[in-house]
Design an enzyme around this catalytic site. Sequence first.
Site, short mmCIF file in Angstrom:
data_model
loop_
_atom_site.label_atom_id
_atom_site.label_comp_id
_atom_site.label_asym_id
_atom_site.label_seq_id
_atom_site.Cartn_x
_atom_site.Cartn_y
_atom_site.Cartn_z
CG ASP A 182 -1.68 1.31 1.35
OD1 ASP A 182 -2.77 1.40 0.43
OD2 ASP A 182 -1.41 1.87 2.38
CD GLU A 266 -3.05 2.16 -3.04
OE1 GLU A 266 -2.07 2.22 -2.19
OE2 GLU A 266 -4.30 2.74 -3.12
CG ASP A 348 -1.41 2.96 5.48
OD1 ASP A 348 -2.77 3.65 5.12
OD2 ASP A 348 -0.44 3.90 6.13
#
Length: 372
Positions: A182, A266, A348
């Site tokens: 992330d 991501e 996160d």
Amino acid sequence: MTTLKAYKYRIYPTKTQKVLLNKTFGCVRVVWNHLVEVFNQFDRNQIEQLQPLTSTQLRQKFEWMREVSAAALQQKEIDFKTFKKAYFSNSRKNKIGRPSFKNRDSRQSYRLPNQKFTVNEKTIRLEKIGTVKLVLDRAVPVGCKLLSVTVSKNKCGQFFASVLVECITIQKPKTGNRIGLDIGLKMFLTGSDGFTIENPKFFRENQAEFKQAQRHLSRKKKGSVRYKKAKLRVAKIYNYLVNQRQHFIQTKTTELINCYDFIGIEDLSVAGMLKNHNLAKSIADAAFSEFYRTLSYKAVWYGKEVVKVDRWFPSSKLCSDCGWKHDNLTLSDRVFECLACGLKQDRDLNASKNILQEALRVSSAIRTPSEG
Ligand SMILES: [Zn+2]
């Protein structure tokens, strides 16, 4: 293992260079069309076949051809030989058609072998054309051998240079580890197994210095000695920043590639990046896209897998344990609390776990059954 890779860059020739590039496209076309013409005149009943003129002979015959790179013309002859070999080859499963003539509407391009060009961060030097401005959006990795460059023009009149390189790679040992990553502002990356990469301090420190130097420069009179000095200082700090960032990216991507076989990551919104006026954020974003690019090519080199997760995938909002969706989660919520199963964990970390799951799903979906 060696891999062939092409790096395509937009180039910006001057007016004079454009004329010369267009001439080169034309001359290369003349060589090709001459070879096709002679090829088509092949007569099996004749003992003595018509022989095509070499590019050197063509250059002697037509004075205007001497203006352009001889290597470009020779390259076209080599291309034709390759074509002929493929055409007459019996082992080829798919027979290729007869050669066709090229005209102004055909693809406008020519190729140069590696001795006839050099590339650096800002320019490319092409034989007979000279130094042309170039935008290096992704550099050729260190250690790769430059093979050739194809210069081309698209329909909009934009010019490009596509550099073909050969890289030698050694597959890294498999570790069996997988990770989801992330991206954040505070943490550069948060991994699904607790692995994290902090945002390097030097980003912020150098930014402050850089901003100050820029302000300093803006107050100087253009063209003055002080202005030149201030400008050089800005350039130096910038260079230093870029080098440090590069070092950080190289080290961290190698670490990840060494430790993990599968990396889910991501996607970063490009649109969001362009809109950003905040220097700190835009530098972090630039660092991230560079990070992603480096990670991806290293994965290819070393036999690992990197999978991007769609940026619309709600990685922060889902419970990584049961899949419950927290629709009211706000940016300030640092802890994810699941109202369905009671899971409570760092926001996160939860997101990175979802990213790993989603990446694995995407990866198995794109893989064809035969590849297992
Ligand atoms: Zn849950």
